[in-house]
Design a protein around this motif. Structure first.
Motif, mmCIF file in Angstrom:
data_model
loop_
_atom_site.group_PDB
_atom_site.id
_atom_site.type_symbol
_atom_site.label_atom_id
_atom_site.label_comp_id
_atom_site.label_asym_id
_atom_site.label_seq_id
_atom_site.Cartn_x
_atom_site.Cartn_y
_atom_site.Cartn_z
ATOM 1 N N LYS A 135 38.837 49.245 43.221
ATOM 2 C CA LYS A 135 39.193 47.847 43.470
ATOM 3 C C LYS A 135 37.967 46.934 43.551
ATOM 4 O O LYS A 135 38.068 45.714 43.336
ATOM 5 C CB LYS A 135 39.975 47.745 44.779
ATOM 6 N N ASP A 154 36.705 38.249 41.771
ATOM 7 C CA ASP A 154 37.793 37.428 42.306
ATOM 8 C C ASP A 154 39.009 37.443 41.370
ATOM 9 O O ASP A 154 39.557 36.397 40.999
ATOM 10 C CB ASP A 154 37.313 35.986 42.523
ATOM 11 N N GLY A 199 42.811 38.245 40.878
ATOM 12 C CA GLY A 199 44.107 38.490 41.478
ATOM 13 C C GLY A 199 44.135 38.406 42.994
ATOM 14 O O GLY A 199 43.115 38.255 43.667
ATOM 15 N N THR A 200 45.348 38.528 43.520
ATOM 16 C CA THR A 200 45.553 38.572 44.970
ATOM 17 C C THR A 200 45.365 40.014 45.454
ATOM 18 O O THR A 200 45.216 40.941 44.646
ATOM 19 C CB THR A 200 46.966 38.105 45.316
ATOM 20 N N LYS A 201 45.399 40.207 46.759
ATOM 21 C CA LYS A 201 45.262 41.549 47.308
ATOM 22 C C LYS A 201 46.356 42.467 46.789
ATOM 23 O O LYS A 201 46.090 43.616 46.391
ATOM 24 C CB LYS A 201 45.294 41.516 48.841
ATOM 25 N N ALA A 202 47.597 41.972 46.765
ATOM 26 C CA ALA A 202 48.707 42.783 46.273
ATOM 27 C C ALA A 202 48.531 43.110 44.787
ATOM 28 O O ALA A 202 48.800 44.235 44.350
ATOM 29 C CB ALA A 202 50.023 42.058 46.503
ATOM 30 N N GLU A 203 48.059 42.140 44.014
ATOM 31 C CA GLU A 203 47.852 42.371 42.589
ATOM 32 C C GLU A 203 46.723 43.365 42.347
ATOM 33 O O GLU A 203 46.786 44.191 41.426
ATOM 34 C CB GLU A 203 47.549 41.046 41.890
ATOM 35 N N ARG A 204 45.710 43.311 43.196
ATOM 36 C CA ARG A 204 44.611 44.280 43.071
ATOM 37 C C ARG A 204 45.088 45.682 43.402
ATOM 38 O O ARG A 204 44.715 46.656 42.719
ATOM 39 C CB ARG A 204 43.452 43.877 43.984
#
Length: 349
Positions: free
Chosen positions: A118, A125, A127-132
């Motif tokens: 990750k 930077d 995506g979002t945390k969920a997307e990562r």
């Protein structure tokens, strides 16, 4: 392959100063990469091979902009990236990634696999945390690892599994160009083929372009589209894989190919090589004059210790660096052989 090259290298140099004396004065340089030029086309695997210490790893890291070039230029997608810095260089990192030789040393042993894969997404930077998190799961599946491995530490994985993690990390930001620095040399033979097969599949699936650094000619024969043979910081021969193995024209390439063990009836042949493999690689701090390979060359003649040949094309797409072949230095060689002219550094009898 037609079209414009993805990567274009011209007269690339990477020199390291040799400091001596009480005041550490620079008196000479190790020319790890010395005026190297080549192109890599989109979707191609271009391999660079040679003995240990020839400069191939330095070449790969300089092309990837991990090392600063001493001279020459590197172009990526037509843009000169040789002197990029700051934000522009950071952006370039998304397009150019590296897979290192030893996965045990390239993975942080204190971080879990998920965090390792990750990390590039966070740095850029993406995506979002969920997307990562979802991207990590996707990448692990893509390199044929269970998603549950995200919770493990590197020391719980085998060498082949660690290298798959390193590949997943390199692919996280969807690069276009990947430098593969001896990607299988630290792995067991039984694992090497699986990793190479994975890299081949990923190249087709993701339209990747590879610069493959290797000392293993048997490996590159099966995976490379074109091969550059390197010696003491110089490219000695460049051609497609099939031609290199079937019709090498450079004496150094002939010696390398001759040194490959021949398998007969399931056993390695002990017959002597067809071309004598001579001597050891010279000290890069004190390279020979003229052609860098001439002290070990089975075809060397008088001019070879005085005239440094250029890499020239002998036929379509096939280049060699040797005075035995036609090129810009041919006239100088003819003059030397005539006994009428004294070459610089050569004394007539």
């Amino acid at each position: 392959m037609s079209g414009d090259p993805l990567v274009s290298v011209r007269n690339l140099e990477k020199y390291y100063p040799v400091d001596t004396g009480l005041f550490s004065r620079t008196e000479s340089y190790v020319k790890a990469v010395d005026g190297v030029s080549f192109d890599i086309m989109p979707g191609e695997t271009f391999a660079v091979v040679g003995e240990s210490g020839c400069g191939k790893t330095t070449l790969g890291k300089t092309v990837a902009r991990l090392y600063e070039a001493t001279g020459g230029t590197i172009a990526f997608e037509g843009q000169d990236i040789t002197d990029l810095d700051g934000k522009a260089l950071r952006q370039l990192r998304r397009d150019i990634q590296v897979v290192y030789q030893d996965p045990s040393s390239s993975l942080n042993p204190r971080r879990r696999i998920g965090a390792i894969v990750k990390e590039p997404l966070a740095v850029h930077d993406v995506g979002t945390k969920a997307e990562r998190d979802e991207r990590v799961a996707e990448l692990l599946r893509r390199v044929d690892l269970p998603v549950e491995f995200r919770h493990r530490y590197p020391n719980a994985l085998s060498g082949g599994q660690k290298q798959r993690v390193a590949i997943a990390r390199a692919l996280a930001v969807e690069p276009k160009f990947v430098v593969l620095d001896e990607p299988t040399s630290a792995l067991d033979v039984s694992v090497q083929a699986k990793v190479i097969s994975l890299l081949d599949d990923l190249q087709d699936e993701l339209d990747l372009t590879y610069l493959l650094i290797s000392h293993d000619l048997s490996l590159v024969k099966n995976v490379a589209d074109r091969i550059g043979v390197m010696y003491l910081g110089n490219l000695m021969e460049v051609t497609d894989s099939r031609t290199l193995f079937e019709n090498p024209v450079n004496p150094y390439t002939e010696q390398l190919l001759s040194a490959i063990p021949v398998v007969e009836s399931g056993e390695q042949s002990l017959k002597p090589p067809s071309v004598e493999v001579r001597g050891e690689t010279p000290d890069p701090k004190d390279p020979p004059s003229g052609c860098p390979f001439h002290p070990r060359c089975h075809r060397a003649f008088d001019a070879c210790d005085a005239v440094d040949p250029e890499l020239v094309e002998v036929e379509d797409g096939h280049q060699t660096r040797c005075l035995h072949d036609p090129g810009p230095k041919a006239e100088a060689v003819a003059e030397h052989r005539s006994d009428d002219v004294t070459q610089e550094g050569v004394t007539e009898d």
